[in-house]
Design a protein around this motif. Structure first.
Motif, PDB file in Angstrom:
ATOM      1  N   PHE A 206      45.828 -22.120  -8.477  1.00 16.29           N
ATOM      2  CA  PHE A 206      46.288 -20.778  -8.117  1.00 16.29           C
ATOM      3  C   PHE A 206      45.210 -19.708  -8.265  1.00 16.29           C
ATOM      4  CE2 PHE A 206      50.378 -22.907  -8.969  1.00 16.29           C
ATOM      5  CZ  PHE A 206      50.990 -22.643  -7.756  1.00 16.29           C
ATOM      6  N   GLU A 207      44.085 -20.007  -8.902  1.00 15.49           N
ATOM      7  CA  GLU A 207      43.029 -19.007  -9.036  1.00 15.49           C
ATOM      8  C   GLU A 207      42.096 -18.983  -7.826  1.00 15.49           C
ATOM      9  OE1 GLU A 207      41.018 -19.640 -12.714  1.00 15.49           O
ATOM     10  OE2 GLU A 207      42.645 -18.782 -13.929  1.00 15.49           O
ATOM     11  N   ASP A 208      42.078 -20.058  -7.052  1.00 14.71           N
ATOM     12  CA  ASP A 208      41.217 -20.116  -5.870  1.00 14.71           C
ATOM     13  C   ASP A 208      42.039 -19.680  -4.653  1.00 14.71           C
ATOM     14  OD1 ASP A 208      39.799 -21.013  -3.544  1.00 14.71           O
ATOM     15  OD2 ASP A 208      38.644 -22.357  -4.828  1.00 14.71           O
ATOM     16  N   PRO A 209      41.645 -18.606  -3.960  1.00 18.23           N
ATOM     17  CA  PRO A 209      42.444 -18.121  -2.816  1.00 18.23           C
ATOM     18  C   PRO A 209      42.556 -19.149  -1.701  1.00 18.23           C
ATOM     19  CG  PRO A 209      40.299 -17.028  -2.892  1.00 18.23           C
ATOM     20  CD  PRO A 209      40.448 -17.763  -4.180  1.00 18.23           C
ATOM     21  N   ARG A 210      41.556 -19.998  -1.552  1.00 17.36           N
ATOM     22  CA  ARG A 210      41.622 -21.013  -0.502  1.00 17.36           C
ATOM     23  C   ARG A 210      42.701 -22.048  -0.804  1.00 17.36           C
ATOM     24  NH1 ARG A 210      35.807 -23.317  -0.875  1.00 17.36           N
ATOM     25  NH2 ARG A 210      36.568 -23.423  -3.020  1.00 17.36           N
ATOM     26  N   ILE A 211      42.765 -22.497  -2.048  1.00 18.52           N
ATOM     27  CA  ILE A 211      43.772 -23.495  -2.418  1.00 18.52           C
ATOM     28  C   ILE A 211      45.157 -22.866  -2.408  1.00 18.52           C
ATOM     29  CG2 ILE A 211      44.503 -25.120  -4.200  1.00 18.52           C
ATOM     30  CD1 ILE A 211      41.582 -25.281  -5.098  1.00 18.52           C
ATOM     31  N   ARG A 212      45.248 -21.595  -2.873  1.00 22.55           N
ATOM     32  CA  ARG A 212      46.540 -20.895  -2.806  1.00 22.55           C
ATOM     33  C   ARG A 212      47.051 -20.851  -1.366  1.00 22.55           C
ATOM     34  NH1 ARG A 212      44.325 -16.793  -6.131  1.00 22.55           N
ATOM     35  NH2 ARG A 212      44.295 -15.393  -4.338  1.00 22.55           N
ATOM     36  N   THR A 213      46.138 -20.641  -0.437  1.00 18.31           N
ATOM     37  CA  THR A 213      46.537 -20.582   0.966  1.00 18.31           C
ATOM     38  C   THR A 213      47.076 -21.928   1.444  1.00 18.31           C
ATOM     39  OG1 THR A 213      44.925 -18.854   1.446  1.00 18.31           O
ATOM     40  CG2 THR A 213      45.718 -20.152   3.311  1.00 18.31           C
ATOM     41  N   ILE A 214      46.383 -22.999   1.096  1.00 15.07           N
ATOM     42  CA  ILE A 214      46.849 -24.336   1.472  1.00 15.07           C
ATOM     43  C   ILE A 214      48.248 -24.583   0.908  1.00 15.07           C
ATOM     44  CG2 ILE A 214      46.475 -26.809   1.140  1.00 15.07           C
ATOM     45  CD1 ILE A 214      44.516 -25.738   3.091  1.00 15.07           C
ATOM     46  N   LEU A 215      48.467 -24.209  -0.356  1.00 17.09           N
ATOM     47  CA  LEU A 215      49.778 -24.403  -0.981  1.00 17.09           C
ATOM     48  C   LEU A 215      50.852 -23.568  -0.288  1.00 17.09           C
ATOM     49  CD1 LEU A 215      48.768 -24.372  -4.774  1.00 17.09           C
ATOM     50  CD2 LEU A 215      49.223 -26.358  -3.327  1.00 17.09           C
ATOM     51  N   ALA A 216      50.497 -22.306   0.040  1.00 20.03           N
ATOM     52  CA  ALA A 216      51.472 -21.428   0.705  1.00 20.03           C
ATOM     53  C   ALA A 216      51.821 -21.947   2.091  1.00 20.03           C
ATOM     54  CB  ALA A 216      50.912 -20.013   0.801  1.00 20.03           C
ATOM     55  N   VAL A 217      50.823 -22.411   2.828  1.00 22.54           N
ATOM     56  CA  VAL A 217      51.070 -22.940   4.170  1.00 22.54           C
ATOM     57  C   VAL A 217      51.931 -24.202   4.083  1.00 22.54           C
ATOM     58  CG1 VAL A 217      49.993 -24.007   6.180  1.00 22.54           C
ATOM     59  CG2 VAL A 217      49.022 -21.927   5.202  1.00 22.54           C
ATOM     60  N   ASP A 218      51.603 -25.082   3.145  1.00 24.14           N
ATOM     61  CA  ASP A 218      52.403 -26.301   2.988  1.00 24.14           C
ATOM     62  C   ASP A 218      53.853 -25.967   2.644  1.00 24.14           C
ATOM     63  OD1 ASP A 218      50.284 -27.878   3.605  1.00 24.14           O
ATOM     64  OD2 ASP A 218      49.880 -28.579   1.573  1.00 24.14           O
ATOM     65  N   ALA A 219      54.035 -24.943   1.786  1.00 26.13           N
ATOM     66  CA  ALA A 219      55.400 -24.539   1.426  1.00 26.13           C
ATOM     67  C   ALA A 219      56.140 -23.992   2.642  1.00 26.13           C
ATOM     68  CB  ALA A 219      55.357 -23.486   0.312  1.00 26.13           C
ATOM     69  N   ALA A 220      55.449 -23.155   3.432  1.00 24.41           N
ATOM     70  CA  ALA A 220      56.089 -22.579   4.625  1.00 24.41           C
ATOM     71  C   ALA A 220      56.436 -23.655   5.641  1.00 24.41           C
ATOM     72  CB  ALA A 220      55.164 -21.534   5.255  1.00 24.41           C
ATOM     73  N   VAL A 221      55.505 -24.594   5.859  1.00 23.79           N
ATOM     74  CA  VAL A 221      55.757 -25.664   6.826  1.00 23.79           C
ATOM     75  C   VAL A 221      56.884 -26.567   6.332  1.00 23.79           C
ATOM     76  CG1 VAL A 221      54.766 -27.724   7.903  1.00 23.79           C
ATOM     77  CG2 VAL A 221      53.436 -25.610   7.810  1.00 23.79           C
ATOM     78  N   THR A 222      56.913 -26.848   5.029  1.00 31.20           N
ATOM     79  CA  THR A 222      58.001 -27.664   4.474  1.00 31.20           C
ATOM     80  C   THR A 222      59.344 -26.962   4.661  1.00 31.20           C
ATOM     81  OG1 THR A 222      56.553 -28.686   2.825  1.00 31.20           O
ATOM     82  CG2 THR A 222      58.921 -28.748   2.384  1.00 31.20           C
ATOM     83  N   PHE A 223      59.383 -25.651   4.382  1.00 34.71           N
ATOM     84  CA  PHE A 223      60.620 -24.895   4.556  1.00 34.71           C
ATOM     85  C   PHE A 223      61.081 -24.929   6.007  1.00 34.71           C
ATOM     86  CE2 PHE A 223      63.049 -21.105   5.514  1.00 34.71           C
ATOM     87  CZ  PHE A 223      63.981 -21.077   4.483  1.00 34.71           C
ATOM     88  N   CYS A 224      60.133 -24.832   6.929  1.00 31.18           N
ATOM     89  CA  CYS A 224      60.465 -24.787   8.350  1.00 31.18           C
ATOM     90  C   CYS A 224      60.519 -26.178   8.974  1.00 31.18           C
ATOM     91  CB  CYS A 224      59.443 -23.925   9.087  1.00 31.18           C
ATOM     92  SG  CYS A 224      59.415 -22.216   8.503  1.00 31.18           S
TER      93      CYS A 224
END
Length: 427
Positions: free
Chosen positions: A242-260
């Protein structure tokens, strides 16, 4: 043109020439085949024993909850003991469990609570296998082969996901459920044998310095110290993620894609097939087949493409692509249009998935890779049931509103990615 096709074919097939990769591919495919067997076997024997769908829900929940709760622990231990060791031990443990359940079933001594305990134990052991299988690849192939190797593994995953339940159902139909557990045990045992034969590649001299330069400041968050506690290791993995913005982005995208994906591709597809397209189970099967076929095609194309694309732009493009496709599904009025849309969505998911996972494996420090992957898995475990509930509620008033909400989430995700220069320049 012919030369380009030959180059793409050679690039895609290069990992398959490595003995250790072939063993990993076969072992992972056998494990996923066993997962499909276990789902059918647990479901059928529970219904046969109790005649209760509520009891089946209990058994499946007993399997799912420990897997979700222990995945972070599995990721931490995988980084400590090596992914290969954890995959091997987990495979043999699952083989023993399935053999025990199968023999008890043949002896006629199975009870509902025995099934619940076996399901819980299976889910717990599986939680140690899943992060390990996603993080072992960098020790088997070099960085330039990660994309084609991930493509080949993904194809094996999709084929096993289809064959496992199908073959499991045939075994149950022509024998009985306990026999399916025994076949399941053989799959897991053979997986353990394959993984035990993997020989990690030697690390080239100077690779550590190159890795540190490529990973940048995130590498400084890797855990240090002789023997940190399990809790400390998990916290270090969470900080790293969660401290690296790049990894946070990957996690957020994966969460959004999983939700959708979780709700729209289950509740949504079923409602679309029955209500909007006035079809039946065959139409639902075609929709799922188009999604899987598109994903497999996109995976193969992604694995055949060379170079390192700007992954930030690629995941933004995927979110936008899925937003358009999901929005269209709310208005499409015929089966052919729905199938074409779903096929295109699957292609985008398969194509981007190859490069996204390869970026994670190439960029994240090896000492914390399994922990970061386990964080991603846990987020998916949490988001999926929420998506099912939300989509189930929205689908009561028709698919248009449900698909519109999903499309909006994906569109916002794409805009958020493009707004960050750090993320846009990810390679």
């Amino acid at each position: 043109m012919a030369s380009t096709l030959v180059d793409a074919r050679d690039r895609l097939s290069a990992p398959a020439r490595l003995p250790s990769f072939r063993l990993l591919w076969l072992g992972q495919s056998l494990s996923l085949l066993g997962d499909g067997f276990s789902y059918i076997a647990f479901s059928w024997i529970t219904l046969g024993l109790t005649q209760s769908t509520l009891a089946l829900g209990y058994v499946l929940a007993f399997q799912a909850v420990p897997r979700a709760l222990l995945t972070l622990v599995g990721g931490s231990l995988s980084d400590k003991w090596s992914s290969r060791t954890l995959m091997k031990l987990s495979s043999w443990a699952r083989a023993s469990l399935m053999a025990g359940v199968g023999l008890a079933g043949l002896a006629g001594s199975l009870t509902l609570w025995m099934l619940c305990c076996a399901a819980a134990a299976f889910g717990a052991v599986d939680a140690f296998f899943q992060p390990a299988r996603a993080s072992i690849l960098p020790s088997v192939v070099d960085k330039e082969q990660l994309a084609p190797a991930n493509a080949l593994l993904a194809v094996g995953t999709k084929v096993a996901a289809v064959l496992g339940p199908a073959v499991g159902g045939m075994v149950v139909a022509f024998s009985n459920a306990p026999v399916a557990f025994l076949v399941d045990a053989v799959c897991f045992a053979l997986c353990g044998v394959c993984v035990a034969g993997i020989r990690p590649r030697p690390r080239p001299a100077g690779d550590a310095a190159a890795d540190a330069a490529e990973k940048g400041p995130a590498a400084s968050a890797a855990p240090a110290g002789a023997e940190p506690s399990l809790g400390a290791r998990i916290r270090a993995g969470l900080r790293y993620a969660f401290e690296d913005p790049r990894i946070r982005t990957i996690l957020a995208v994966d969460a959004a894609v999983t939700f959708c994906q979780a709700g729209p591709f289950t509740v949504g597809f079923a409602t679309l097939a029955k209500v909007d397209l006035h079809g039946g189970s065959a139409t639902l099967g075609l929709l799922n087949g188009a999604l899987a076929g598109g994903a497999m095609l996109g995976t193969l194309v992604g694995g055949a493409v060379g170079g390192r694309p700007r992954i930030g732009l690629l995941i933004a493009a995927l979110a936008g692509w899925l937003a358009i496709g999901t929005g269209l599904l709310g208005f499409v009025g015929n089966t052919a249009g729905a199938l074409a849309t779903v096929l295109a969505m699957g292609f985008g998911m398969g194509f981007q998935g190859v490069f996204g996972l390869s970026w994670i494996q190439r960029t994240i420090d090896g000492s914390v890779l399994s922990r970061v992957i386990s964080v991603d898995m846990v987020i998916g475990y949490a988001v999926a049931p929420l998506s099912l509930i939300v989509c189930g509620a929205l689908a009561q008033s028709g698919t248009a509103a449900m698909f519109a909400v999903s499309a909006s989430v994906l569109a916002v995700t794409a805009v958020g990615i493009l707004a960050s220069r750090t993320v846009r320049e990810m390679r």
